[in-house]
Motif scaffolding. Structure first.
Motif, PDB file in Angstrom:
ATOM      1  N   PRO A 215       0.887  -1.064   0.047  1.00 52.73           N
ATOM      2  CA  PRO A 215      -0.006   0.044  -0.007  1.00 52.73           C
ATOM      3  C   PRO A 215       0.827   1.282   0.150  1.00 52.73           C
ATOM      4  O   PRO A 215       0.350   2.341  -0.484  1.00 52.73           O
ATOM      5  CB  PRO A 215      -0.746  -0.110   1.462  1.00 52.73           C
ATOM      6  N   THR A 216       2.378   1.313   0.319  1.00 50.17           N
ATOM      7  CA  THR A 216       2.896   2.360   0.533  1.00 50.17           C
ATOM      8  C   THR A 216       3.349   2.930  -0.899  1.00 50.17           C
ATOM      9  O   THR A 216       3.722   4.238  -1.105  1.00 50.17           O
ATOM     10  CB  THR A 216       4.426   2.078   1.309  1.00 50.17           C
ATOM     11  N   ALA A 217       3.144   1.785  -2.119  1.00 46.89           N
ATOM     12  CA  ALA A 217       3.203   2.380  -3.295  1.00 46.89           C
ATOM     13  C   ALA A 217       2.386   3.565  -3.765  1.00 46.89           C
ATOM     14  O   ALA A 217       2.767   4.189  -4.685  1.00 46.89           O
ATOM     15  CB  ALA A 217       3.448   1.291  -4.037  1.00 46.89           C
ATOM     16  N   ASP A 218       1.179   3.432  -3.383  1.00 45.58           N
ATOM     17  CA  ASP A 218      -0.062   4.201  -3.943  1.00 45.58           C
ATOM     18  C   ASP A 218       0.359   5.570  -3.841  1.00 45.58           C
ATOM     19  O   ASP A 218       0.255   6.405  -4.779  1.00 45.58           O
ATOM     20  CB  ASP A 218      -1.428   3.814  -3.088  1.00 45.58           C
ATOM     21  N   PRO A 219       0.566   6.260  -2.546  1.00 46.33           N
ATOM     22  CA  PRO A 219       0.894   7.643  -2.470  1.00 46.33           C
ATOM     23  C   PRO A 219       2.219   7.959  -3.393  1.00 46.33           C
ATOM     24  O   PRO A 219       2.187   9.366  -3.808  1.00 46.33           O
ATOM     25  CB  PRO A 219       1.036   8.018  -0.882  1.00 46.33           C
ATOM     26  N   VAL A 220       3.082   7.108  -3.544  1.00 47.49           N
ATOM     27  CA  VAL A 220       4.312   7.677  -4.399  1.00 47.49           C
ATOM     28  C   VAL A 220       3.778   7.824  -5.745  1.00 47.49           C
ATOM     29  O   VAL A 220       4.312   8.634  -6.414  1.00 47.49           O
ATOM     30  CB  VAL A 220       5.537   6.562  -4.011  1.00 47.49           C
ATOM     31  N   ASP A 221       3.087   6.714  -6.232  1.00 48.07           N
ATOM     32  CA  ASP A 221       2.621   6.845  -7.387  1.00 48.07           C
ATOM     33  C   ASP A 221       1.618   7.944  -7.721  1.00 48.07           C
ATOM     34  O   ASP A 221       1.823   8.728  -8.834  1.00 48.07           O
ATOM     35  CB  ASP A 221       1.590   5.423  -7.763  1.00 48.07           C
TER      36      ASP A 221
ATOM     37  N   GLY B  49      10.924   4.794 -15.887  1.00 48.00           N
ATOM     38  CA  GLY B  49      11.804   3.720 -14.876  1.00 48.00           C
ATOM     39  C   GLY B  49      12.089   4.046 -13.838  1.00 48.00           C
ATOM     40  O   GLY B  49      11.592   3.447 -12.698  1.00 48.00           O
ATOM     41  N   PHE B  50      12.507   5.335 -13.518  1.00 47.43           N
ATOM     42  CA  PHE B  50      12.646   6.048 -12.091  1.00 47.43           C
ATOM     43  C   PHE B  50      11.413   6.139 -11.382  1.00 47.43           C
ATOM     44  O   PHE B  50      11.399   5.584 -10.271  1.00 47.43           O
ATOM     45  CB  PHE B  50      13.101   7.530 -12.442  1.00 47.43           C
ATOM     46  N   ALA B  51      10.289   6.352 -11.843  1.00 44.60           N
ATOM     47  CA  ALA B  51       8.910   6.340 -11.108  1.00 44.60           C
ATOM     48  C   ALA B  51       8.373   4.911 -10.861  1.00 44.60           C
ATOM     49  O   ALA B  51       8.016   4.965  -9.626  1.00 44.60           O
ATOM     50  CB  ALA B  51       7.756   7.100 -12.092  1.00 44.60           C
ATOM     51  N   THR B  52       8.759   3.956 -11.374  1.00 45.19           N
ATOM     52  CA  THR B  52       8.553   2.688 -11.252  1.00 45.19           C
ATOM     53  C   THR B  52       9.279   2.243 -10.023  1.00 45.19           C
ATOM     54  O   THR B  52       8.845   1.703  -8.758  1.00 45.19           O
ATOM     55  CB  THR B  52       8.712   1.744 -12.429  1.00 45.19           C
ATOM     56  N   VAL B  53      10.593   2.238  -9.928  1.00 49.21           N
ATOM     57  CA  VAL B  53      11.586   2.014  -8.904  1.00 49.21           C
ATOM     58  C   VAL B  53      11.225   2.754  -7.743  1.00 49.21           C
ATOM     59  O   VAL B  53      11.261   2.345  -6.528  1.00 49.21           O
ATOM     60  CB  VAL B  53      12.945   2.018  -9.323  1.00 49.21           C
ATOM     61  N   LEU B  54      10.948   4.105  -7.796  1.00 50.89           N
ATOM     62  CA  LEU B  54      10.660   5.004  -6.580  1.00 50.89           C
ATOM     63  C   LEU B  54       9.455   4.577  -5.860  1.00 50.89           C
ATOM     64  O   LEU B  54       9.437   4.657  -4.684  1.00 50.89           O
ATOM     65  CB  LEU B  54      10.577   6.352  -7.496  1.00 50.89           C
ATOM     66  N   SER B  55       8.577   4.052  -6.784  1.00 46.55           N
ATOM     67  CA  SER B  55       7.321   3.584  -5.808  1.00 46.55           C
ATOM     68  C   SER B  55       7.555   2.549  -4.937  1.00 46.55           C
ATOM     69  O   SER B  55       6.963   2.236  -3.976  1.00 46.55           O
ATOM     70  CB  SER B  55       6.012   3.099  -6.785  1.00 46.55           C
ATOM     71  N   PHE B  56       8.702   1.811  -4.855  1.00 46.87           N
ATOM     72  CA  PHE B  56       9.071   0.710  -4.071  1.00 46.87           C
ATOM     73  C   PHE B  56      10.301   1.087  -3.048  1.00 46.87           C
ATOM     74  O   PHE B  56      10.494   0.250  -2.174  1.00 46.87           O
ATOM     75  CB  PHE B  56       9.495  -0.439  -4.932  1.00 46.87           C
ATOM     76  N   VAL B  57      10.481   2.276  -3.092  1.00 45.99           N
ATOM     77  CA  VAL B  57      11.509   2.703  -1.927  1.00 45.99           C
ATOM     78  C   VAL B  57      10.832   2.415  -0.532  1.00 45.99           C
ATOM     79  O   VAL B  57      11.763   2.203   0.360  1.00 45.99           O
ATOM     80  CB  VAL B  57      11.814   4.220  -2.276  1.00 45.99           C
TER      81      VAL B  57
ATOM     82  N   SER C  83      21.188   6.094  -4.178  1.00 45.05           N
ATOM     83  CA  SER C  83      22.346   6.493  -5.065  1.00 45.05           C
ATOM     84  C   SER C  83      22.687   5.367  -6.082  1.00 45.05           C
ATOM     85  O   SER C  83      22.778   5.872  -7.343  1.00 45.05           O
ATOM     86  CB  SER C  83      23.454   6.783  -4.175  1.00 45.05           C
ATOM     87  N   LYS C  84      22.587   4.285  -5.763  1.00 39.49           N
ATOM     88  CA  LYS C  84      22.811   3.310  -6.842  1.00 39.49           C
ATOM     89  C   LYS C  84      21.766   3.114  -7.701  1.00 39.49           C
ATOM     90  O   LYS C  84      22.120   2.908  -8.949  1.00 39.49           O
ATOM     91  CB  LYS C  84      23.184   1.829  -6.150  1.00 39.49           C
ATOM     92  N   VAL C  85      20.571   2.982  -7.304  1.00 45.61           N
ATOM     93  CA  VAL C  85      19.470   2.883  -8.032  1.00 45.61           C
ATOM     94  C   VAL C  85      19.363   3.761  -9.102  1.00 45.61           C
ATOM     95  O   VAL C  85      19.072   3.593 -10.367  1.00 45.61           O
ATOM     96  CB  VAL C  85      18.084   2.750  -7.293  1.00 45.61           C
ATOM     97  N   THR C  86      19.543   5.100  -8.684  1.00 45.93           N
ATOM     98  CA  THR C  86      19.494   6.170  -9.467  1.00 45.93           C
ATOM     99  C   THR C  86      20.340   6.216 -10.707  1.00 45.93           C
ATOM    100  O   THR C  86      19.951   6.500 -11.922  1.00 45.93           O
ATOM    101  CB  THR C  86      19.539   7.455  -8.847  1.00 45.93           C
ATOM    102  N   VAL C  87      21.461   5.867 -10.388  1.00 41.36           N
ATOM    103  CA  VAL C  87      22.756   6.043 -11.679  1.00 41.36           C
ATOM    104  C   VAL C  87      22.153   4.874 -12.642  1.00 41.36           C
ATOM    105  O   VAL C  87      22.251   4.919 -13.763  1.00 41.36           O
ATOM    106  CB  VAL C  87      24.072   5.866 -10.931  1.00 41.36           C
ATOM    107  N   PHE C  88      22.144   3.621 -11.887  1.00 43.50           N
ATOM    108  CA  PHE C  88      21.788   2.431 -12.723  1.00 43.50           C
ATOM    109  C   PHE C  88      20.519   2.562 -13.531  1.00 43.50           C
ATOM    110  O   PHE C  88      20.460   2.105 -14.787  1.00 43.50           O
ATOM    111  CB  PHE C  88      21.955   1.078 -11.873  1.00 43.50           C
TER     112      PHE C  88
END
Length: 612
Positions: free
Chosen positions: A257-263, A296-304, A464-469
């Protein structure tokens, strides 16, 4: 450079503009916790030329002078021969130092007093910090710090790094001591001196006698009572796996559920800010920005938030002392396949990231056991894979069944590691008789502050690693899906690349687009999600719906299995190369993981179709 008049090993001394303080101690003494209190968790990873490991380092101004603090690896003995012990030895021999801070677990002072005595033998200026003084008092350990300080010829302070008690006094004492040191020291012939003048059990007892009073070994404590159940030969393992199931259920129930507000936030940013800003750009460039790096960034960010919750759970388990018990529980089982309890603990460390877990194999004296551990650690369900699994399982399991499937992946990773370790140990190439020694700390209630500090440090590295890759990977995947111009689906370069591997991937139920995401997952596992978002050209929610329509349970779970077991990420692979110092072994680890992943996925997928 002049010779020092201090007794002990041969020591060279000279003036230095920046004073340096080294922190040493056994594992699980709270050394790094105290180090973080002094540096306010502001230390960074620094490379020291000639050393096989990067160390935490922070430079702080004290009374107008620059003082460098260095957190050295946790070791059991200064004259030992594990990789971490050699790192500390080499550091003291090759780098100038003004003061040693020896951190001891006060509840185990009778066993850990050896290290400050070794430092004394070397003639190095030192401060001894007795951590966990609150626990020592609770367990009946009585310490006369004045008398002990006289015998050690070093200041002694009692603290609780966890709660901060006594830390200010200890830090002031360290500051005074460092200001009084006129010289910087380098030890020459460290190991030779310690071997010629070893710290004996009789000497340790003479130092402690009258200054330290230990409780009766027959006294019953809360830890003893709890261990009767948690370390029970029959119930211990079921309880452990139940605890791990609760961790994954927590991640599934709270994390998704934490992914919803990030999305919602990333969607608002794209619509209100990003799209208007890039609207003057050519259409092709707009498409690249939105459907490439941004998607890609938005998808990964939703799982932070999910990954942060994962680190919260694992940090709490580690700080409580329970993970050490898991090593003890698993030792007899792991010994049957050429490993010991440390191998299991390192796999648990691999839950956060495989890299530090592989570096942790240095505590093993046997090279054979180290290499075997390096092969099975990448099979652990790391945090980078976690977000991939949660996303895919949520698509094929739109209910609480996903939590069970997530836990099943954890169990499978352990079972596969156990089986392949057993097979490899039969070859005789990985046989070891290295004894297993482990200190079991008392159970502790993790503090919120310490857990949050640990999570903050982990998340900084993760983001930091996720952002670059992610930016690199998503951009490359967009190019593959956009070329040749006008091509769509399997006619694009990405589709053709996926089709090229179809003869291999079709038998395990993985389609060409999923195959492309796996190829880019070699760079970093987080890029797999970014790759899927770019390949399908869909946002997070829409991508989940699309995958739920396109994938059967067998296909989705087979994809998760392959992702769990196949080639570790590029960073992990470079660490294996650096730690093993063997290109041949590194190549073998790639072939080994690919073969293992394909065989396991093939057995599952074909079996699932057979019984469906």
């Amino acid at each position: 450079m002049t010779a020092s008049t201090r007794t002990g090993a041969i020591i060279s001394a000279h003036q230095n503009t920046i004073k340096r303080i080294g922190f040493i101690g056994q594992p699980n003494t709270g050394k790094s916790t105290f180090f973080n209190r002094i540096t306010n968790a502001g230390a960074g990873v620094a490379n020291w030329p000639g050393l096989t490991v990067d160390l935490l380092q922070a430079t702080i101004e004290i009374h107008g002078h620059q003082v460098e603090f260095v957190d050295l690896p946790g070791i059991y003995d200064l004259d030992g021969f594990t990789e971490d012990e050699r790192v500390v030895q080499k550091f003291l021999e090759e780098f100038a130092i003004d003061l040693i801070v020896v951190v001891i677990n006060a509840t185990q002072i009778d066993r850990q007093i050896r290290m400050p005595l070794q430092v004394k033998s070397l003639g190095l200026p030192a401060v001894v910090v007795l951590n966990m003084a609150d626990e020592a008092k609770r367990y009946g350990v009585q310490i006369d710090c004045v008398e002990l300080s006289d015998r050690l010829e070093s200041p002694v302070y009692t603290i609780s790094a966890k709660y901060g008690t006594g830390c200010a006094v200890a830090i002031n004492g360290i500051t005074r001591t460092i200001e009084e040191q006129p010289h910087t020291y380098q030890v020459q012939g460290l190991v030779e001196h310690l071997e010629s003048a070893p710290v004996t059990e009789e000497y340790m007892e003479s130092i402690l006698e009258g200054a330290v009073q230990m409780p009766s070994v027959t006294s019953v404590t809360f830890t003893n009572r709890l261990d009767k159940w948690l370390l029970h030969p029959i119930w211990g393992l079921p309880i452990f796996f139940f605890v791990m199931f609760l961790v994954f259920w927590f991640l599934w129930s709270i994390g998704i559920p934490t992914a919803d507000p990030v999305d919602a936030a990333t969607g608002w940013f794209q619509e209100r800010i990003l799209e208007p800003v890039i609207s003057p750009f050519p259409t092709e460039l707009q498409d690249f920005i939105i459907n490439g790096p941004w998607n890609g960034f938005a998808t990964v960010l939703s799982f932070v938030p999910l990954v942060a919750l994962f680190f919260v759970a694992m940090s709490a388990l580690e700080d409580s002392g329970y993970l050490s018990r898991s090593a003890y529980l698993m030792d007899s089982l792991m010994s049957r396949v050429g490993l010991d309890g440390r191998g299991f603990v390192l796999q648990m460390m691999g839950f956060g990231c495989n890299v530090p877990a592989i570096m942790g194999t240095r505590v093993m004296r046997s090279r054979a056991m180290r290499l075997l551990s390096m092969l099975i650690i990448p099979l652990a369900l790391c945090s980078a894979r976690l977000q991939v699994f949660v996303f895919i399982l949520a698509a094929i399991f739109p209910n609480q069944g996903g939590a069970v499937a997530l836990f099943a992946l954890y169990v499978i990773s352990f079972l596969v590691a156990f089986v392949v370790a057993g097979i490899l140990s039969l070859s005789g190439q990985f046989k070891s008789r290295d004894p297993f020694v482990l200190e079991l700390p008392p159970y502790r209630l993790p503090t919120i502050k310490q857990v949050l500090l640990n999570v903050w440090g982990e998340m900084k590295q993760f983001v930091s690693k996720v952002t670059v890759f992610m930016i690199i990977g998503a951009s490359l995947i967009w190019i593959l899906t956009a070329l040749p111009p006008g091509a769509e689906g399997l006619d694009t370069l990405a589709g053709q690349l996926g089709k090229f591997f179809s003869p291999i991937m079709d038998p395990i139920g993985i389609n060409p687009f999923l195959t492309v995401s796996l190829i880019f997952g070699f760079v970093a596992k987080e890029v797999q999600l970014a790759g899927l978002a770019v390949i399908y050209g869909l946002s997070n929610d829409a991508l989940g719906i699309k995958l739920s329509q396109d994938l059967t349970f067998a296909q989705g779970f087979s994809y998760c299995l392959f992702s769990l077991l196949y080639i570790p990420c590029l960073t992990t692979l470079s660490t294996i190369w650096g730690e093993s110092k063997s290109l041949k072994f590194t190549i073998f680890s790639v072939v080994f993981s690919l073969g293992t992943a394909w065989v396991v996925s093939f057995i599952f997928y074909q079996g699932a179709n057979l019984f469906s």
